[in-house]
Design an enzyme around this catalytic site. Sequence first.
Site, short mmCIF file in Angstrom:
data_model
loop_
_atom_site.label_atom_id
_atom_site.label_comp_id
_atom_site.label_asym_id
_atom_site.label_seq_id
_atom_site.Cartn_x
_atom_site.Cartn_y
_atom_site.Cartn_z
N PRO A 29 10.39 50.12 21.78
CA PRO A 29 11.09 48.87 21.47
C PRO A 29 10.33 47.61 21.82
O PRO A 29 9.68 47.52 22.87
CB PRO A 29 12.38 48.97 22.29
CG PRO A 29 12.14 50.04 23.29
CD PRO A 29 11.14 50.97 22.70
N ASN A 30 10.44 46.68 20.92
CA ASN A 30 9.92 45.31 21.02
C ASN A 30 8.43 45.18 20.75
O ASN A 30 7.92 44.07 20.59
CB ASN A 30 10.25 44.69 22.40
CG ASN A 30 11.74 44.57 22.62
OD1 ASN A 30 12.43 43.98 21.81
ND2 ASN A 30 12.24 45.14 23.70
N ARG A 37 4.64 36.56 21.72
CA ARG A 37 5.18 36.01 22.98
C ARG A 37 4.42 36.63 24.15
O ARG A 37 3.83 37.70 24.03
CB ARG A 37 6.66 36.37 23.13
CG ARG A 37 7.60 35.48 22.31
CD ARG A 37 9.07 35.85 22.54
NE ARG A 37 9.40 35.90 23.96
CZ ARG A 37 9.85 37.01 24.59
NH1 ARG A 37 9.98 38.13 23.95
NH2 ARG A 37 10.13 36.95 25.86
N TYR A 42 0.68 40.57 27.48
CA TYR A 42 0.47 41.58 26.44
C TYR A 42 -0.71 41.28 25.51
O TYR A 42 -0.98 42.07 24.60
CB TYR A 42 1.75 41.73 25.61
CG TYR A 42 2.93 42.19 26.44
CD1 TYR A 42 2.96 43.48 26.98
CD2 TYR A 42 3.99 41.34 26.71
CE1 TYR A 42 4.03 43.90 27.75
CE2 TYR A 42 5.07 41.76 27.48
CZ TYR A 42 5.09 43.03 28.00
OH TYR A 42 6.14 43.46 28.77
N ASN A 91 3.47 54.71 23.66
CA ASN A 91 3.89 53.56 24.47
C ASN A 91 5.40 53.48 24.32
O ASN A 91 5.90 52.89 23.37
CB ASN A 91 3.24 52.26 24.01
CG ASN A 91 3.59 51.10 24.93
OD1 ASN A 91 4.52 51.21 25.74
ND2 ASN A 91 2.86 50.01 24.81
N ALA A 94 10.26 50.08 27.19
CA ALA A 94 11.34 50.15 28.19
C ALA A 94 11.92 51.56 28.34
O ALA A 94 12.44 51.90 29.41
CB ALA A 94 12.44 49.17 27.81
N GLU A 115 0.18 58.54 27.88
CA GLU A 115 1.14 57.45 28.02
C GLU A 115 0.35 56.15 28.13
O GLU A 115 -0.58 56.05 28.94
CB GLU A 115 1.99 57.66 29.29
CG GLU A 115 2.97 56.53 29.54
CD GLU A 115 3.74 56.70 30.85
OE1 GLU A 115 3.53 57.73 31.54
OE2 GLU A 115 4.52 55.80 31.19
N HIS A 117 0.39 51.91 28.40
CA HIS A 117 1.04 50.61 28.61
C HIS A 117 -0.03 49.53 28.53
O HIS A 117 -1.10 49.66 29.14
CB HIS A 117 1.74 50.55 29.97
CG HIS A 117 2.84 51.56 30.11
ND1 HIS A 117 4.07 51.38 29.54
CD2 HIS A 117 2.86 52.78 30.70
CE1 HIS A 117 4.82 52.44 29.79
NE2 HIS A 117 4.11 53.30 30.49
N ARG A 124 3.92 44.97 38.32
CA ARG A 124 5.08 44.22 37.86
C ARG A 124 6.32 44.55 38.70
O ARG A 124 6.22 45.20 39.73
CB ARG A 124 5.28 44.50 36.37
CG ARG A 124 4.01 44.14 35.56
CD ARG A 124 4.19 44.33 34.10
NE ARG A 124 5.19 43.42 33.59
CZ ARG A 124 5.69 43.50 32.36
NH1 ARG A 124 5.27 44.44 31.54
NH2 ARG A 124 6.60 42.63 31.95
O1 CA2 Z 1 2.84 47.09 28.94
C1 CA2 Z 1 3.41 47.77 28.07
O2 CA2 Z 1 2.86 48.21 27.08
C2 CA2 Z 1 4.92 48.03 28.21
O3 CA2 Z 1 5.19 49.36 27.76
C3 CA2 Z 1 5.63 47.01 27.36
C4 CA2 Z 1 7.15 47.03 27.50
C5 CA2 Z 1 7.61 47.04 28.93
O4 CA2 Z 1 9.00 47.36 28.96
C6 CA2 Z 1 6.86 48.08 29.73
O5 CA2 Z 1 7.22 47.92 31.03
C7 CA2 Z 1 5.36 47.93 29.63
C8 CA2 Z 1 7.79 45.80 26.86
C9 CA2 Z 1 7.31 45.45 25.50
C10 CA2 Z 1 7.72 44.06 25.19
O6 CA2 Z 1 7.06 43.67 24.02
C11 CA2 Z 1 6.82 42.36 23.84
C12 CA2 Z 1 6.34 42.02 22.61
C13 CA2 Z 1 6.03 40.72 22.35
C14 CA2 Z 1 6.20 39.77 23.31
C15 CA2 Z 1 6.69 40.13 24.51
C16 CA2 Z 1 6.99 41.44 24.79
#
Ligand code: CA2
Length: 160
Positions: A29-30, A37, A42, A91, A94, A115, A117, A124
């Site tokens: 997700p996301n 952002r 990231y 990846n 969350a 895995e 990230h 964090r």
């Molecule tokens: O660091 C990573 O790749 C994470 O898997 C990213 C997840 C976070 O929940 C993990 O702890 C670490 C969050 C992804 C959020 O994606 C975004 C995309 C665009 C802007 C901000 C966040």
Amino acid sequence: MAGKTSDPQSASDPMNASGTKPLYILNGPNLNRLGQREPSIYGIATLAQIEAQCRDEAGACPVVFRQTNSEAQLVDWIHEAIDEASAIVINPAAYSFTSIAILDALKMFPGPIIELHISNIHRREAHYHRSYVSLVATAVIAGLGPAGYRLAVRALREMT
Ligand code: CA2
């Protein structure tokens, strides 16, 4: 091209002409919002750019690269990978920290699992520290930014 299911091969016939099993790269997700952002955490690469880097690194090895915001969809793609893939890069975002369903699905995969990230989850907040997926991953890459994907593909090409 990144997208929900951007495969050069169809899901029903994911092997290439040489019969090589594909590498599955699954994103949670996301991550479809990458590059828009929080670039300090990231990076500035979009998921489409990361996908292109993975395909470049994979060379002749077929790649199935997908993203979803749905836990159930990730489980279904892992099931598909059990039948079709040589290795998985995941990846889970969350869901890393919440999903026993994804852990249980990955336990059934017989090949290597990396895995991935983008950020260093251990630097964090505490809720990012305990990943269920790490319990079954062959290896974990965290904190190398978007370049981690390319390195994961390179490692799996040497392992499979
Ligand atoms: O660091 C990573 O790749 C994470 O898997 C990213 C997840 C976070 O929940 C993990 O702890 C670490 C969050 C992804 C959020 O994606 C975004 C995309 C665009 C802007 C901000 C966040």
